[in-house]
Design an enzyme around this catalytic site. Sequence first.
Site, PDB file in Angstrom:
ATOM      1  N   HIS A 120       0.830  -1.204   0.000  1.00  0.00           N
ATOM      2  CA  HIS A 120       0.000   0.000   0.000  1.00  0.00           C
ATOM      3  C   HIS A 120       0.868   1.258   0.000  1.00  0.00           C
ATOM      4  CE1 HIS A 120      -2.762  -2.961   2.080  1.00  0.00           C
ATOM      5  NE2 HIS A 120      -3.568  -2.484   1.152  1.00  0.00           N
ATOM      6  N   GLN A 177     -18.334  -6.697  -0.252  1.00  0.00           N
ATOM      7  CA  GLN A 177     -17.509  -7.554  -1.098  1.00  0.00           C
ATOM      8  C   GLN A 177     -17.099  -8.844  -0.420  1.00  0.00           C
ATOM      9  OE1 GLN A 177     -14.432  -4.360  -1.374  1.00  0.00           O
ATOM     10  NE2 GLN A 177     -12.960  -6.046  -1.251  1.00  0.00           N
TER      11      GLN A 177
END
Length: 284
Positions: free
Chosen positions: A37, A61
């Site tokens: 990230h 999700q």
Amino acid sequence: MKVFNKIVDLQNQLFEDRKQGKEIGLVPTMGALHEGHASLVRRSVKENGITVVSVFVNPTQFNDKNDLKNYPRTLDADCKLLDECGADYVLAPSVEEMYPTPDTRQFEYPPVSTVMEGAHRPGHFNGVCQVVSRLFYIVKPNRAYFGEKDWQQIAVVKAMVRHLQLPVQIVECDIVRDEDGLARSSRNTLLSKDERAIAPAIYKALKSSLTYAKKHTVQETHDKVVADINAVDGLDVEYFSIVDGNTLQDVDSWDTTPYVVGCITVYCGKTPIRLIDHIKYKEA
């Protein structure tokens, strides 16, 4: 660095930034941040006047309630890392803030959304498109940054951007690995010491198959990768698909297309933890 819990507060801030002619970069995340990230954030900082990072574990999700419950949440540590990387704003909304009413929109982009992860995790990519489209509408970024570890997800997001005609550039960033080859993932923090020790066998098998593939068929290469990984006690291949890198459809010959990618999902340990990875056999 400013942390926003309310969407309207972030939007008001971005309105002022745009008036100054600043371009906006967005890095969507579910938190539990790591060097993968961080590399996305640093690239956004380099390429934009303002970088926004969303930290939101998106419930729509997940098709496994236990997976959602156990997903790591480390907002304080995440914000420390993001500050060090030069991020300007963090959006960390509650579920109620992101979804004030249920999101009933349906997104389907066959064939890229219906194979591999789409087939094994029904509804997963629909949830991804729900949250990413919301983030795009909220932030209105010039560019959005995604890591190649979630390789199929990038293809689905690109299809959604085309479908919704959103004015955002999708920037693909190289996968980040530990020294032993394991792809950086938030789920890695859930691995026990013993599980972490065997997980690098996934990439080892993929990498060694690059040489093997030069003298063997697609099917033979597929079978060798699966056999090599399953031979490791504690690893169990859910699927390994060797596909056209554009359509994500299975290929039966290396000559079918100039772009061939092997995509794999492996269960690691007794819990078990679901790990994904991929390898590029041919890239035009």
